[in-house]
Motif scaffolding. Structure first.
Motif, PDB file in Angstrom:
ATOM      1  N   LEU A  14       0.840  -1.195   0.000  1.00 57.90           N
ATOM      2  CA  LEU A  14       0.000   0.000   0.000  1.00 57.90           C
ATOM      3  C   LEU A  14       0.874   1.244   0.000  1.00 57.90           C
ATOM      4  CD1 LEU A  14      -2.712  -0.920   2.655  1.00 57.90           C
ATOM      5  CD2 LEU A  14      -2.967  -0.867   0.185  1.00 57.90           C
ATOM      6  N   ASN A  15       0.432   2.266  -0.730  1.00 54.60           N
ATOM      7  CA  ASN A  15       1.168   3.526  -0.724  1.00 54.60           C
ATOM      8  C   ASN A  15       0.230   4.641  -0.254  1.00 54.60           C
ATOM      9  OD1 ASN A  15      -0.400   4.394  -2.944  1.00 54.60           O
ATOM     10  ND2 ASN A  15       1.050   3.496  -4.388  1.00 54.60           N
ATOM     11  N   TYR A  16       0.722   5.846  -0.237  1.00 55.71           N
ATOM     12  CA  TYR A  16      -0.049   6.979   0.258  1.00 55.71           C
ATOM     13  C   TYR A  16      -1.330   7.184  -0.541  1.00 55.71           C
ATOM     14  CZ  TYR A  16      -1.290  11.686   1.671  1.00 55.71           C
ATOM     15  OH  TYR A  16      -1.976  12.768   2.125  1.00 55.71           O
ATOM     16  N   ASP A  17      -1.267   7.034  -1.855  1.00 55.91           N
ATOM     17  CA  ASP A  17      -2.456   7.213  -2.690  1.00 55.91           C
ATOM     18  C   ASP A  17      -3.539   6.183  -2.360  1.00 55.91           C
ATOM     19  OD1 ASP A  17      -1.465   9.412  -4.023  1.00 55.91           O
ATOM     20  OD2 ASP A  17      -0.573   8.225  -5.634  1.00 55.91           O
ATOM     21  N   ASP A  18      -3.126   4.949  -2.071  1.00 56.06           N
ATOM     22  CA  ASP A  18      -4.088   3.912  -1.696  1.00 56.06           C
ATOM     23  C   ASP A  18      -4.815   4.293  -0.408  1.00 56.06           C
ATOM     24  OD1 ASP A  18      -3.308   2.312  -3.867  1.00 56.06           O
ATOM     25  OD2 ASP A  18      -1.726   1.360  -2.681  1.00 56.06           O
ATOM     26  N   VAL A  19      -4.076   4.793   0.560  1.00 53.90           N
ATOM     27  CA  VAL A  19      -4.666   5.196   1.836  1.00 53.90           C
ATOM     28  C   VAL A  19      -5.616   6.377   1.633  1.00 53.90           C
ATOM     29  CG1 VAL A  19      -4.171   6.068   4.160  1.00 53.90           C
ATOM     30  CG2 VAL A  19      -2.710   4.304   3.152  1.00 53.90           C
ATOM     31  N   LEU A  20      -5.212   7.327   0.804  1.00 50.79           N
ATOM     32  CA  LEU A  20      -6.062   8.486   0.526  1.00 50.79           C
ATOM     33  C   LEU A  20      -7.352   8.061  -0.180  1.00 50.79           C
ATOM     34  CD1 LEU A  20      -6.473  11.517   0.596  1.00 50.79           C
ATOM     35  CD2 LEU A  20      -5.161  11.686  -1.515  1.00 50.79           C
ATOM     36  N   ASP A  21      -7.236   7.184  -1.169  1.00 51.10           N
ATOM     37  CA  ASP A  21      -8.425   6.682  -1.863  1.00 51.10           C
ATOM     38  C   ASP A  21      -9.369   5.978  -0.887  1.00 51.10           C
ATOM     39  OD1 ASP A  21      -7.545   7.640  -4.295  1.00 51.10           O
ATOM     40  OD2 ASP A  21      -6.748   5.704  -4.966  1.00 51.10           O
ATOM     41  N   PHE A  22      -8.813   5.218   0.026  1.00 55.89           N
ATOM     42  CA  PHE A  22      -9.638   4.514   1.008  1.00 55.89           C
ATOM     43  C   PHE A  22     -10.336   5.503   1.941  1.00 55.89           C
ATOM     44  CE2 PHE A  22     -10.042   2.099   5.067  1.00 55.89           C
ATOM     45  CZ  PHE A  22     -11.029   1.224   4.645  1.00 55.89           C
ATOM     46  N   ALA A  23      -9.625   6.542   2.370  1.00 62.61           N
ATOM     47  CA  ALA A  23     -10.223   7.562   3.241  1.00 62.61           C
ATOM     48  C   ALA A  23     -11.372   8.262   2.524  1.00 62.61           C
ATOM     49  CB  ALA A  23      -9.166   8.568   3.687  1.00 62.61           C
ATOM     50  N   LEU A  24     -11.197   8.573   1.241  1.00 63.09           N
ATOM     51  CA  LEU A  24     -12.272   9.212   0.469  1.00 63.09           C
ATOM     52  C   LEU A  24     -13.459   8.267   0.306  1.00 63.09           C
ATOM     53  CD1 LEU A  24     -10.113  11.042  -2.213  1.00 63.09           C
ATOM     54  CD2 LEU A  24     -11.348  12.080  -0.288  1.00 63.09           C
ATOM     55  N   TRP A  25     -13.189   6.999   0.093  1.00 62.19           N
ATOM     56  CA  TRP A  25     -14.258   6.019  -0.017  1.00 62.19           C
ATOM     57  C   TRP A  25     -15.023   5.918   1.298  1.00 62.19           C
ATOM     58  CZ3 TRP A  25     -15.368   1.564   2.636  1.00 62.19           C
ATOM     59  CH2 TRP A  25     -16.402   0.784   2.117  1.00 62.19           C
ATOM     60  N   LEU A  26     -14.302   5.914   2.429  1.00 56.97           N
ATOM     61  CA  LEU A  26     -14.960   5.855   3.736  1.00 56.97           C
ATOM     62  C   LEU A  26     -15.879   7.054   3.950  1.00 56.97           C
ATOM     63  CD1 LEU A  26     -12.196   4.583   6.180  1.00 56.97           C
ATOM     64  CD2 LEU A  26     -14.282   3.395   5.482  1.00 56.97           C
ATOM     65  N   GLU A  27     -15.451   8.206   3.492  1.00 58.86           N
ATOM     66  CA  GLU A  27     -16.275   9.407   3.629  1.00 58.86           C
ATOM     67  C   GLU A  27     -17.593   9.224   2.873  1.00 58.86           C
ATOM     68  OE1 GLU A  27     -15.739  13.730   1.889  1.00 58.86           O
ATOM     69  OE2 GLU A  27     -14.342  13.356   3.543  1.00 58.86           O
ATOM     70  N   GLN A  28     -17.525   8.673   1.671  1.00 59.65           N
ATOM     71  CA  GLN A  28     -18.741   8.420   0.894  1.00 59.65           C
ATOM     72  C   GLN A  28     -19.600   7.358   1.573  1.00 59.65           C
ATOM     73  OE1 GLN A  28     -17.279   7.322  -2.932  1.00 59.65           O
ATOM     74  NE2 GLN A  28     -16.949   9.424  -3.593  1.00 59.65           N
ATOM     75  N   ALA A  29     -18.975   6.345   2.130  1.00 61.21           N
ATOM     76  CA  ALA A  29     -19.714   5.287   2.810  1.00 61.21           C
ATOM     77  C   ALA A  29     -20.422   5.850   4.038  1.00 61.21           C
ATOM     78  CB  ALA A  29     -18.772   4.157   3.200  1.00 61.21           C
ATOM     79  N   ASP A  30     -19.796   6.783   4.739  1.00 66.22           N
ATOM     80  CA  ASP A  30     -20.428   7.418   5.894  1.00 66.22           C
ATOM     81  C   ASP A  30     -21.654   8.212   5.461  1.00 66.22           C
ATOM     82  OD1 ASP A  30     -18.603   6.356   7.644  1.00 66.22           O
ATOM     83  OD2 ASP A  30     -17.399   8.185   7.821  1.00 66.22           O
ATOM     84  N   LEU A  31     -21.563   8.915   4.347  1.00 63.62           N
ATOM     85  CA  LEU A  31     -22.710   9.679   3.850  1.00 63.62           C
ATOM     86  C   LEU A  31     -23.856   8.743   3.475  1.00 63.62           C
ATOM     87  CD1 LEU A  31     -20.880  12.336   1.633  1.00 63.62           C
ATOM     88  CD2 LEU A  31     -21.934  12.695   3.876  1.00 63.62           C
ATOM     89  N   LEU A  32     -23.527   7.621   2.852  1.00 67.43           N
ATOM     90  CA  LEU A  32     -24.539   6.642   2.467  1.00 67.43           C
ATOM     91  C   LEU A  32     -25.203   6.043   3.708  1.00 67.43           C
ATOM     92  CD1 LEU A  32     -25.919   5.041   0.215  1.00 67.43           C
ATOM     93  CD2 LEU A  32     -24.046   3.401   0.358  1.00 67.43           C
ATOM     94  N   ALA A  33     -24.402   5.711   4.713  1.00 68.90           N
ATOM     95  CA  ALA A  33     -24.945   5.148   5.950  1.00 68.90           C
ATOM     96  C   ALA A  33     -25.827   6.166   6.666  1.00 68.90           C
ATOM     97  CB  ALA A  33     -23.806   4.692   6.862  1.00 68.90           C
ATOM     98  N   ALA A  34     -25.426   7.443   6.670  1.00 68.72           N
ATOM     99  CA  ALA A  34     -26.229   8.490   7.312  1.00 68.72           C
ATOM    100  C   ALA A  34     -27.566   8.653   6.594  1.00 68.72           C
ATOM    101  CB  ALA A  34     -25.460   9.802   7.333  1.00 68.72           C
ATOM    102  N   ALA A  35     -27.550   8.597   5.269  1.00 72.61           N
ATOM    103  CA  ALA A  35     -28.792   8.726   4.506  1.00 72.61           C
ATOM    104  C   ALA A  35     -29.709   7.535   4.781  1.00 72.61           C
ATOM    105  CB  ALA A  35     -28.486   8.836   3.016  1.00 72.61           C
ATOM    106  N   ALA A  36     -29.164   6.355   4.862  1.00 67.74           N
ATOM    107  CA  ALA A  36     -29.966   5.167   5.148  1.00 67.74           C
ATOM    108  C   ALA A  36     -30.537   5.235   6.566  1.00 67.74           C
ATOM    109  CB  ALA A  36     -29.127   3.907   4.969  1.00 67.74           C
TER     110      ALA A  36
END
Length: 120
Positions: free
Chosen positions: A82-104
């Motif tokens: 894993l590199n820095y970009d992988d971690v950043l992509d995962f953090a951005l994905w988590l942010e979207q997942a949090d928004l989806l969970a909040a909407a649900a």
């Protein structure tokens, strides 16, 4: 009181008390070590501790700290590191997942579907 002789790579031989030596005995024997702060240069010195060194230090009054390595550490991993970009992509994905969970969660729980009754 017991005196323990050790060597600092910068200062040479130093004399220590058992309380000045830290002994870590690992479940992976080759990872065991002892460490001390050099009384001359005040730098930490860390050295491997084989079975004989562990026994000698314990007999001199040094208290051993057990260190159990989690099994995950010893697993073999395949694929790219894993590199820095992988971690950043995962953090951005988590942010979207949090928004989806909040909407649900805002919609509230849905009623359960009831199973159809069957004739016996």
């Amino acid at each position: 009181m017991t005196t323990i002789k050790a060597s600092c790579p910068s200062c040479g031989d130093v004399e220590l008390t058992p309380h000045q030596v830290r002994l870590v005995v690992c479940s992976v024997k080759s990872w065991s070590y002892y460490a001390f702060i050099c009384t001359t240069c005040h730098e930490e010195v860390r050295k491997p501790a084989g079975r004989d060194v562990v026994a000698l230090l314990i007999s001199g009054g040094v208290v051993a700290e057990p260190w159990n390595v989690p099994a995950e550490v010893l697993e073999e991993h395949e694929g790219p590191t894993l590199n820095y970009d992988d971690v950043l992509d995962f953090a951005l994905w988590l942010e979207q997942a949090d928004l989806l969970a909040a909407a649900a969660a805002a919609q509230g729980p849905r009623p359960r579907a009831q199973a159809p009754e069957t004739a016996a």
